[in-house]
Design a protein around this motif. Structure first.
Motif, PDB file in Angstrom:
ATOM      1  N   PRO A  47       0.830  -1.202   0.000  1.00 13.93           N
ATOM      2  CA  PRO A  47       0.000   0.000   0.000  1.00 13.93           C
ATOM      3  C   PRO A  47       0.867   1.256   0.000  1.00 13.93           C
ATOM      4  CG  PRO A  47      -0.023  -1.055   2.153  1.00 13.93           C
ATOM      5  CD  PRO A  47       0.754  -1.942   1.236  1.00 13.93           C
ATOM      6  N   TRP A 103       3.418   1.279  13.804  1.00 14.02           N
ATOM      7  CA  TRP A 103       2.085   0.695  13.690  1.00 14.02           C
ATOM      8  C   TRP A 103       1.371   0.779  15.021  1.00 14.02           C
ATOM      9  CZ3 TRP A 103      -0.036  -4.226  15.298  1.00 14.02           C
ATOM     10  CH2 TRP A 103      -1.303  -4.443  14.783  1.00 14.02           C
ATOM     11  N   SER A 112     -16.268   0.318  11.504  1.00 13.42           N
ATOM     12  CA  SER A 112     -15.163   1.172  11.066  1.00 13.42           C
ATOM     13  C   SER A 112     -13.864   0.725  11.731  1.00 13.42           C
ATOM     14  CB  SER A 112     -15.441   2.644  11.355  1.00 13.42           C
ATOM     15  OG  SER A 112     -15.571   2.864  12.739  1.00 13.42           O
ATOM     16  N   ARG A 115     -12.507  -2.244   9.764  1.00 13.58           N
ATOM     17  CA  ARG A 115     -11.851  -1.812   8.522  1.00 13.58           C
ATOM     18  C   ARG A 115     -10.487  -1.212   8.812  1.00 13.58           C
ATOM     19  NH1 ARG A 115     -16.983   0.138   7.239  1.00 13.58           N
ATOM     20  NH2 ARG A 115     -16.314   2.260   7.680  1.00 13.58           N
ATOM     21  N   LEU A 116     -10.414  -0.379   9.834  1.00 12.21           N
ATOM     22  CA  LEU A 116      -9.136   0.229  10.199  1.00 12.21           C
ATOM     23  C   LEU A 116      -8.148  -0.826  10.688  1.00 12.21           C
ATOM     24  CD1 LEU A 116     -10.333   3.460  12.010  1.00 12.21           C
ATOM     25  CD2 LEU A 116      -9.150   3.303   9.819  1.00 12.21           C
ATOM     26  N   GLU A 117      -8.651  -1.771  11.452  1.00 11.64           N
ATOM     27  CA  GLU A 117      -7.796  -2.839  11.951  1.00 11.64           C
ATOM     28  C   GLU A 117      -7.253  -3.672  10.792  1.00 11.64           C
ATOM     29  OE1 GLU A 117      -9.608  -6.048  14.285  1.00 11.64           O
ATOM     30  OE2 GLU A 117      -8.138  -5.538  15.832  1.00 11.64           O
ATOM     31  N   ALA A 118      -8.093  -3.998   9.825  1.00 12.39           N
ATOM     32  CA  ALA A 118      -7.654  -4.764   8.659  1.00 12.39           C
ATOM     33  C   ALA A 118      -6.618  -3.973   7.863  1.00 12.39           C
ATOM     34  CB  ALA A 118      -8.847  -5.119   7.771  1.00 12.39           C
ATOM     35  N   ARG A 119      -6.847  -2.685   7.702  1.00 12.96           N
ATOM     36  CA  ARG A 119      -5.888  -1.844   6.977  1.00 12.96           C
ATOM     37  C   ARG A 119      -4.558  -1.789   7.730  1.00 12.96           C
ATOM     38  NH1 ARG A 119      -8.376   3.538   5.393  1.00 12.96           N
ATOM     39  NH2 ARG A 119      -8.592   3.627   7.634  1.00 12.96           N
ATOM     40  N   ASP A 120      -4.625  -1.665   9.046  1.00 12.95           N
ATOM     41  CA  ASP A 120      -3.412  -1.647   9.853  1.00 12.95           C
ATOM     42  C   ASP A 120      -2.683  -2.978   9.792  1.00 12.95           C
ATOM     43  OD1 ASP A 120      -3.635   0.990  10.582  1.00 12.95           O
ATOM     44  OD2 ASP A 120      -4.586   0.562  12.517  1.00 12.95           O
ATOM     45  N   GLN A 121      -3.431  -4.072   9.778  1.00 10.29           N
ATOM     46  CA  GLN A 121      -2.800  -5.385   9.668  1.00 10.29           C
ATOM     47  C   GLN A 121      -2.110  -5.539   8.317  1.00 10.29           C
ATOM     48  OE1 GLN A 121      -6.105  -7.937  10.522  1.00 10.29           O
ATOM     49  NE2 GLN A 121      -5.642  -8.029  12.707  1.00 10.29           N
ATOM     50  N   LEU A 122      -2.732  -5.022   7.269  1.00  8.01           N
ATOM     51  CA  LEU A 122      -2.122  -5.061   5.947  1.00  8.01           C
ATOM     52  C   LEU A 122      -0.838  -4.241   5.931  1.00  8.01           C
ATOM     53  CD1 LEU A 122      -2.387  -6.023   3.007  1.00  8.01           C
ATOM     54  CD2 LEU A 122      -3.641  -3.922   2.540  1.00  8.01           C
ATOM     55  N   ARG A 123      -0.885  -3.065   6.537  1.00  9.77           N
ATOM     56  CA  ARG A 123       0.326  -2.233   6.614  1.00  9.77           C
ATOM     57  C   ARG A 123       1.420  -2.946   7.401  1.00  9.77           C
ATOM     58  NH1 ARG A 123      -3.031   3.027   7.580  1.00  9.77           N
ATOM     59  NH2 ARG A 123      -3.199   3.755   5.454  1.00  9.77           N
TER      60      ARG A 123
END
Length: 188
Positions: A47, A103, A112, A115-123
């Motif tokens: 990302p 992180w 929400s 979604r933020l947790e998933a985005r943070d896990q991806l990062r």
């Protein structure tokens, strides 16, 4: 009802015309394959805002090298190799902007938060992947994220099957160690 021309026939025509300097043909080739390139490059670089720049550089390289394409492999395989090389060069030049130390989950509630947790896990995953050698990262992405078979990866990269399998295995171990250390609050 008219039959549609197979993709490789359309590509072959466009490649021949584009290699001869036809800008419209190159634009059509670009439009046919930009999604494919963006998908694969995005999986390698992770990302971030530089995806468009890398994709653009891929097509600059394709434009420069199109006359060298001999048809020994499918155009998409050749295109993937160009995209792979550009992405790897980009990763080598790029400063490490994502750090596992940075992180921090944001405090939100409900969906929400998910979604933020998933985005943070991806990062976090991509930050951990930045710590591994590029050949391990590529093998991991192609096998675990793209779902390719080891033989397909070997054919695509030109590496021996055992080498690809070893890279996937090592990448899994490296990621596991980095992510476990992060969860324990240690610096990997």
């Amino acid at each position: 009802m008219a039959q549609t021309e197979p993709q490789f026939d359309v590509d072959a025509t466009l490649i021949t015309r584009a290699a001869g300097g036809d800008r419209v043909a190159f634009r059509q080739l670009y439009e046919r394959h930009v999604g494919y390139v963006a998908h694969h490059v995005g999986r390698l670089v992770g990302p971030g805002g530089d995806l468009e720049d890398v994709v653009q550089e891929v097509f600059v390289q394709v434009h420069r090298c199109l006359r060298d394409y001999r048809g020994d492999c499918t155009f998409t395989t050749w295109l993937y190799r160009v995209a792979r090389n550009v992405a790897i060069d980009h990763l080598r030049r790029r400063k490490k902007t994502v750090s596992l130390d940075d992180w921090r989950p944001l405090r939100q509630s409900g969906s929400s938060w998910r979604r933020l947790e998933a985005r943070d896990q991806l990062r976090a995953l991509y930050a951990a992947m930045e710590k591994m050698p590029l050949d391990h990262r590529e093998a991991f992405v192609l096998y675990e994220i793209e779902g390719m078979k080891l033989r397909e990866i070997a054919d695509l990269t030109g590496d021996p099957l055992n080498t690809v399998a070893s890279r996937v295995r090592r990448a899994r171990q490296e990621l596991r160690e980095v992510l476990e250390a992060t969860q324990r609050g240690e610096r990997p």
